[in-house]
Motif scaffolding. Structure first.
Motif, PDB file in Angstrom:
ATOM      1  N   UNK A 117       0.831  -1.199   0.000  1.00  0.00           N
ATOM      2  CA  UNK A 117       0.000   0.000   0.000  1.00  0.00           C
ATOM      3  C   UNK A 117       0.869   1.254   0.000  1.00  0.00           C
ATOM      4  N   UNK A 118       1.895   1.281   0.852  1.00  0.00           N
ATOM      5  CA  UNK A 118       2.772   2.447   0.942  1.00  0.00           C
ATOM      6  C   UNK A 118       3.540   2.642  -0.366  1.00  0.00           C
ATOM      7  N   UNK A 119       4.048   1.568  -0.949  1.00  0.00           N
ATOM      8  CA  UNK A 119       4.772   1.657  -2.216  1.00  0.00           C
ATOM      9  C   UNK A 119       3.839   2.165  -3.323  1.00  0.00           C
ATOM     10  N   UNK A 120       2.632   1.656  -3.375  1.00  0.00           N
ATOM     11  CA  UNK A 120       1.663   2.102  -4.380  1.00  0.00           C
ATOM     12  C   UNK A 120       1.294   3.561  -4.206  1.00  0.00           C
ATOM     13  N   UNK A 121       1.102   3.982  -2.957  1.00  0.00           N
ATOM     14  CA  UNK A 121       0.779   5.379  -2.681  1.00  0.00           C
ATOM     15  C   UNK A 121       1.934   6.293  -3.072  1.00  0.00           C
ATOM     16  N   UNK A 122       3.171   5.896  -2.742  1.00  0.00           N
ATOM     17  CA  UNK A 122       4.344   6.692  -3.114  1.00  0.00           C
ATOM     18  C   UNK A 122       4.478   6.780  -4.632  1.00  0.00           C
ATOM     19  N   UNK A 123       4.247   5.676  -5.330  1.00  0.00           N
ATOM     20  CA  UNK A 123       4.328   5.687  -6.791  1.00  0.00           C
ATOM     21  C   UNK A 123       3.264   6.612  -7.384  1.00  0.00           C
ATOM     22  N   UNK A 124       2.072   6.618  -6.819  1.00  0.00           N
ATOM     23  CA  UNK A 124       1.009   7.501  -7.306  1.00  0.00           C
ATOM     24  C   UNK A 124       1.369   8.965  -7.097  1.00  0.00           C
ATOM     25  N   UNK A 125       1.896   9.293  -5.915  1.00  0.00           N
ATOM     26  CA  UNK A 125       2.283  10.678  -5.631  1.00  0.00           C
ATOM     27  C   UNK A 125       3.387  11.125  -6.581  1.00  0.00           C
ATOM     28  N   UNK A 126       4.405  10.280  -6.791  1.00  0.00           N
ATOM     29  CA  UNK A 126       5.488  10.625  -7.713  1.00  0.00           C
ATOM     30  C   UNK A 126       4.970  10.836  -9.133  1.00  0.00           C
TER      31      UNK A 126
END
Length: 162
Positions: A117-126
């Motif tokens: 979840x954290x990796x996906x959220x970070x990828x979305x923000x980037x």
């Protein structure tokens, strides 16, 4: 053909007209009520290996019936709940438990969803930041600006007509 089938089914249903069926109370499978309560408590902590998202207590799969029968036998043999749990884990691995113990082999089970979840959220923000920068860095050319204004004026004129 369908009409004859319907007539046959209605006649068959009418022949049972005076008879009613009643459900009896379910009889526990174990002679001892305490054994049955322990069985339910233990099997509710275990995962059905066929259904995987259902407890062993609630599953109707054949394997679940066999495992409940095995647990009942172990209870009647005098094994403790911890011994029964250890027997099931040694046979089927930590996956059989709904709450596997926290150890090196189960870290992915415990923390994998959160990390994903954290990796996906970070990828979305980037991705969104890069997209915004790309939009800001490349303004519209004069021709593109005229086309956009024309489209907006056309939209305004159509709204004024309706």
């Amino acid at each position: 053909m369908r009409r004859w089938l319907m007539v046959f089914l209605l006649a068959l249903a009418g022949s049972f007209g005076g008879q009613t069926l009643h459900a009896d109370e379910a009889v526990p499978l174990a002679d001892n009520e305490l054994t049955e309560k322990r069985l339910v408590a233990i099997s509710s902590e275990l995962r059905c290996l066929v259904c995987q998202n259902e407890s062993l207590a609630g599953s109707h799969a054949e394997l679940a019936n066999d495992l409940r029968r095995e647990i009942r036998t172990l209870i009647e043999d005098g094994r403790s709940d911890a011994e029964i749990m250890e027997f099931m884990v040694s046979r089927y691995g930590d996956f059989v438990r709904y709450r596997p113990p926290l150890k090196g082999t189960t870290l992915l089970l415990w923390f994998g969803p959160g990390v994903l979840f954290i990796v996906g959220l970070a990828a979305l923000v980037l991705y969104l930041r890069r997209r915004d920068r790309a939009i800001e860095e490349t303004p519209l050319s004069a021709d593109e600006q005229r086309q956009a204004e024309a489209l907006l004026q056309d939209k305004d004129s159509r709204q004024g007509l309706s």
